[in-house]
Structure formats: structure tokens, C-alpha cells
Design a protein around this motif. Structure first.
Motif, PDB file in Angstrom:
ATOM      1  N   ARG A   7       5.934  11.146   1.364  1.00  0.00           N
ATOM      2  CA  ARG A   7       4.659  10.442   1.318  1.00  0.00           C
ATOM      3  C   ARG A   7       4.573   9.397   2.425  1.00  0.00           C
ATOM      4  O   ARG A   7       3.560   9.288   3.121  1.00  0.00           O
ATOM      5  CB  ARG A   7       4.481   9.787  -0.045  1.00  0.00           C
ATOM      6  N   VAL A   8       5.646   8.618   2.618  1.00  0.00           N
ATOM      7  CA  VAL A   8       5.668   7.589   3.660  1.00  0.00           C
ATOM      8  C   VAL A   8       5.538   8.220   5.043  1.00  0.00           C
ATOM      9  O   VAL A   8       4.805   7.724   5.907  1.00  0.00           O
ATOM     10  CB  VAL A   8       6.952   6.752   3.561  1.00  0.00           C
TER      11      VAL A   8
ATOM     12  N   ASP B 245       2.258   9.231   9.741  1.00  0.00           N
ATOM     13  CA  ASP B 245       2.308  10.247  10.793  1.00  0.00           C
ATOM     14  C   ASP B 245       3.661  10.226  11.511  1.00  0.00           C
ATOM     15  O   ASP B 245       3.739  10.246  12.738  1.00  0.00           O
ATOM     16  CB  ASP B 245       1.163  10.033  11.789  1.00  0.00           C
ATOM     17  N   LEU B 246       4.713  10.195  10.715  1.00  0.00           N
ATOM     18  CA  LEU B 246       6.082  10.177  11.241  1.00  0.00           C
ATOM     19  C   LEU B 246       6.820  11.433  10.788  1.00  0.00           C
ATOM     20  O   LEU B 246       6.523  11.976   9.712  1.00  0.00           O
ATOM     21  CB  LEU B 246       6.838   8.944  10.733  1.00  0.00           C
ATOM     22  N   PRO B 247       7.802  11.889  11.551  1.00  0.00           N
ATOM     23  CA  PRO B 247       8.596  13.044  11.104  1.00  0.00           C
ATOM     24  C   PRO B 247       9.474  12.669   9.913  1.00  0.00           C
ATOM     25  O   PRO B 247      10.022  11.566   9.871  1.00  0.00           O
ATOM     26  CB  PRO B 247       9.425  13.398  12.336  1.00  0.00           C
ATOM     27  N   VAL B 248       9.595  13.583   8.973  1.00  0.00           N
ATOM     28  CA  VAL B 248      10.386  13.326   7.768  1.00  0.00           C
ATOM     29  C   VAL B 248      11.831  12.946   8.103  1.00  0.00           C
ATOM     30  O   VAL B 248      12.375  12.000   7.516  1.00  0.00           O
ATOM     31  CB  VAL B 248      10.345  14.552   6.822  1.00  0.00           C
ATOM     32  N   PRO B 249      12.498  13.649   9.034  1.00  0.00           N
ATOM     33  CA  PRO B 249      13.883  13.279   9.345  1.00  0.00           C
ATOM     34  C   PRO B 249      14.034  11.830   9.810  1.00  0.00           C
ATOM     35  O   PRO B 249      15.034  11.175   9.509  1.00  0.00           O
ATOM     36  CB  PRO B 249      14.275  14.258  10.459  1.00  0.00           C
ATOM     37  N   ALA B 250      13.033  11.312  10.535  1.00  0.00           N
ATOM     38  CA  ALA B 250      13.104   9.929  11.020  1.00  0.00           C
ATOM     39  C   ALA B 250      13.052   8.945   9.865  1.00  0.00           C
ATOM     40  O   ALA B 250      13.761   7.933   9.851  1.00  0.00           O
ATOM     41  CB  ALA B 250      11.971   9.658  12.005  1.00  0.00           C
TER      42      ALA B 250
ATOM     43  N   SER C 264       0.856  -1.183   0.000  1.00  0.00           N
ATOM     44  CA  SER C 264       0.000   0.000   0.000  1.00  0.00           C
ATOM     45  C   SER C 264       0.896   1.239   0.000  1.00  0.00           C
ATOM     46  O   SER C 264       2.107   1.151   0.232  1.00  0.00           O
ATOM     47  CB  SER C 264      -0.902   0.003   1.239  1.00  0.00           C
ATOM     48  N   LEU C 265       0.293   2.402  -0.239  1.00  0.00           N
ATOM     49  CA  LEU C 265       1.078   3.643  -0.285  1.00  0.00           C
ATOM     50  C   LEU C 265       1.593   4.051   1.086  1.00  0.00           C
ATOM     51  O   LEU C 265       2.314   5.050   1.206  1.00  0.00           O
ATOM     52  CB  LEU C 265       0.226   4.769  -0.885  1.00  0.00           C
ATOM     53  N   GLN C 266       1.259   3.306   2.102  1.00  0.00           N
ATOM     54  CA  GLN C 266       1.800   3.550   3.434  1.00  0.00           C
ATOM     55  C   GLN C 266       3.266   3.131   3.500  1.00  0.00           C
ATOM     56  O   GLN C 266       4.014   3.566   4.369  1.00  0.00           O
ATOM     57  CB  GLN C 266       0.983   2.760   4.460  1.00  0.00           C
ATOM     58  N   TYR C 267       3.667   2.292   2.536  1.00  0.00           N
ATOM     59  CA  TYR C 267       5.025   1.747   2.508  1.00  0.00           C
ATOM     60  C   TYR C 267       5.793   2.211   1.278  1.00  0.00           C
ATOM     61  O   TYR C 267       5.216   2.764   0.332  1.00  0.00           O
ATOM     62  CB  TYR C 267       4.961   0.220   2.530  1.00  0.00           C
ATOM     63  N   PHE C 268       7.092   1.952   1.294  1.00  0.00           N
ATOM     64  CA  PHE C 268       7.932   2.238   0.144  1.00  0.00           C
ATOM     65  C   PHE C 268       7.571   1.283  -0.987  1.00  0.00           C
ATOM     66  O   PHE C 268       7.336   0.096  -0.764  1.00  0.00           O
ATOM     67  CB  PHE C 268       9.408   2.092   0.509  1.00  0.00           C
ATOM     68  N   GLN C 269       7.531   1.816  -2.192  1.00  0.00           N
ATOM     69  CA  GLN C 269       7.142   1.035  -3.352  1.00  0.00           C
ATOM     70  C   GLN C 269       8.364   0.458  -4.068  1.00  0.00           C
ATOM     71  O   GLN C 269       9.408   1.097  -4.144  1.00  0.00           O
ATOM     72  CB  GLN C 269       6.354   1.906  -4.332  1.00  0.00           C
ATOM     73  N   PRO C 270       8.245  -0.753  -4.617  1.00  0.00           N
ATOM     74  CA  PRO C 270       9.340  -1.365  -5.366  1.00  0.00           C
ATOM     75  C   PRO C 270       9.340  -0.895  -6.812  1.00  0.00           C
ATOM     76  O   PRO C 270       8.531  -0.037  -7.195  1.00  0.00           O
ATOM     77  CB  PRO C 270       9.012  -2.850  -5.275  1.00  0.00           C
ATOM     78  N   ARG C 271      10.226  -1.453  -7.613  1.00  0.00           N
ATOM     79  CA  ARG C 271      10.228  -1.176  -9.043  1.00  0.00           C
ATOM     80  C   ARG C 271       8.994  -1.802  -9.697  1.00  0.00           C
ATOM     81  O   ARG C 271       8.419  -2.757  -9.170  1.00  0.00           O
ATOM     82  CB  ARG C 271      11.477  -1.769  -9.699  1.00  0.00           C
ATOM     83  N   PRO C 272       8.574  -1.298 -10.844  1.00  0.00           N
ATOM     84  CA  PRO C 272       7.493  -1.965 -11.588  1.00  0.00           C
ATOM     85  C   PRO C 272       7.928  -3.371 -11.964  1.00  0.00           C
ATOM     86  O   PRO C 272       9.122  -3.671 -12.026  1.00  0.00           O
ATOM     87  CB  PRO C 272       7.329  -1.080 -12.831  1.00  0.00           C
TER      88      PRO C 272
END
Length: 210
Positions: free
Chosen positions: A161-162, A167-172, A69-77
Motif C-alpha cells: 500500500r505504501v 509510486d515507489l517500487p515494492v523492493p525499495a 495518512s495512508l501514504q505512510y506506515f500506520q502505528p498501532r491503535p
């Protein structure tokens, strides 16, 4: 006549002994020795380079996974993957390349559609992705369609996006990508890369701690 039968029996007996000896040597002892060495010296590789999470096998570090899902990092097509059409009793995925030429209209359409999706999915309030920022591995399949890695550039493009989805800070999240970026093999072979499965498992752990 008796001597002929005796000689034949001796030849057959010798052949049978040779067969049994070779079967024992090459069919039993050799596989046991090789398996023992592999398990002792290369245990991880011999068992499929498995990645575990929560005491269960989550996948292999060598095989990419789709469907995040878009909650996670996406792989290559994985446009080169196909379905088993010979024995339909088994749901097998067949790996392979698209075999589309660089000037293929189908390939160009796939790339443009993938680029548009990457821009749309990763543009969040306060952070807009430009088409020029989208790296090649974000819109093209690997030769096998099963590449488990993405480039650091593609991972970094997904950070905002992740972070927003979890709901996490970008630096983390940026730190998470940095920690999971692997260098070139032996320092000079290949390119820096990020294993998507390992990164997403670490992200899941980080999100659970917030």
C-alpha cells in the motif's frame, strides 16, 4: 535570662546555617551535578530521545504518533488514550490502557473493525491482504496507548500500500522496512520492532528522491 536568649540565638543560628548548607547542597549543587552527568553521558535520553528531521524536532522515539495518512506506515491503535476533562483550558492527551477484558464485546468489536480496516486499506491491485495475515499489534492498543513501534510483520503487511501510494517500487520499500527493523534489546529482551516515526521520515526522504 540573658544566657537563655543567647542559647536560643545560637540554636537558631546553627539551624539557619544547616538549612542554607543543605539548600545549597541538595537544591543547587546536586541538581547541577546530576544534570551535567546526564547531559554528558546520556545527552539523547536526557533531552527526551528527540528525533530531528530537516533541522526541526519531529517527535520522540519513545512516543507514538497518530494521524498519518495512508501514504505512510500506520502505528498501532490508541484506543486507551483519553482527553483531559478536568482543566479544559489545555488540550492534553492522557495515556492509558482500555482496561477491557478479553471477552469484552466492546473490545471484540474494536478488534473486528480494526482488522476489517487493515485488510481494506492495505489491499491494493495485485496484492490482497487476508484477515489471517493481520498481526495482533495492528488491531490492539498497547498498555499506554503510546507505543512508538509496530511489529515487522505489520510493517511488511503495509509495504504494498505504501509503495502504491508513493509510486515507489515494492523492493525499495521492503528494504526500508528491513533497514529500520530493530532487534531484541541486548539480543534476548523483547521482540524485533520498527519505530514508525523513524520509518516514515525515511520514507518521506525516499519519496522525495524519486
Amino acid at each position: 535570662m540573658t544566657n537563655s536568649l543567647t542559647n536560643t540565638a545560637r540554636v537558631l543560628g546553627a539551624g539557619l546555617r544547616a538549612l542554607l548548607a543543605l539548600t545549597l547542597l541538595t537544591g543547587v549543587l546536586y541538581p547541577l551535578v546530576v544534570t551535567g552527568i546526564a547531559q554528558g553521558l546520556f545527552h539523547d535520553q536526557a533531552n527526551g530521545s528527540e528525533i530531528e528531521a530537516g533541522g526541526k524536532v519531529a517527535g520522540s522515539s519513545l512516543i507514538g504518533q497518530q494521524g498519518y495518512s495512508l501514504q505512510y506506515f500506520q502505528p498501532r491503535p490508541a484506543n486507551g488514550l483519553g482527553q483531559n476533562s478536568v482543566n479544559t483550558r489545555y488540550e492534553l492527551t492522557l495515556s492509558g490502557a482500555t482496561n477491557l477484558a478479553a471477552d469484552s464485546k466492546v473490545l471484540l468489536r474494536q478488534v473486528e473493525e480494526a482488522k476489517a480496516a487493515v485488510v481494506k486499506d492495505n489491499s491494493v491491485p495485485g496484492y490482497t491482504v487476508k484477515p489471517s495475515q493481520v498481526p495482533a499489534d495492528a488491531v490492539t492498543s498497547s498498555g499506554s496507548g503510546l507505543d512508538p513501534h509496530i511489529s515487522p510483520a505489520y510493517a511488511e503487511l503495509q509495504v504494498h500500500r505504501v509503495a502504491a501510494k508513493n509510486d515507489l517500487p515494492v523492493p525499495a520499500v521492503e528494504k526500508l522496512v528491513e533497514e529500520h527493523t530493530e532487534g531484541r534489546t541486548l539480543g534476548f529482551i523483547g521482540e524485533p520492532r520498527v519505530n514508525v516515526l523513524r520509518l516514515n521520515l525515511a520514507l518521506k526522504d525516499l519519496a522525495a528522491k524519486k
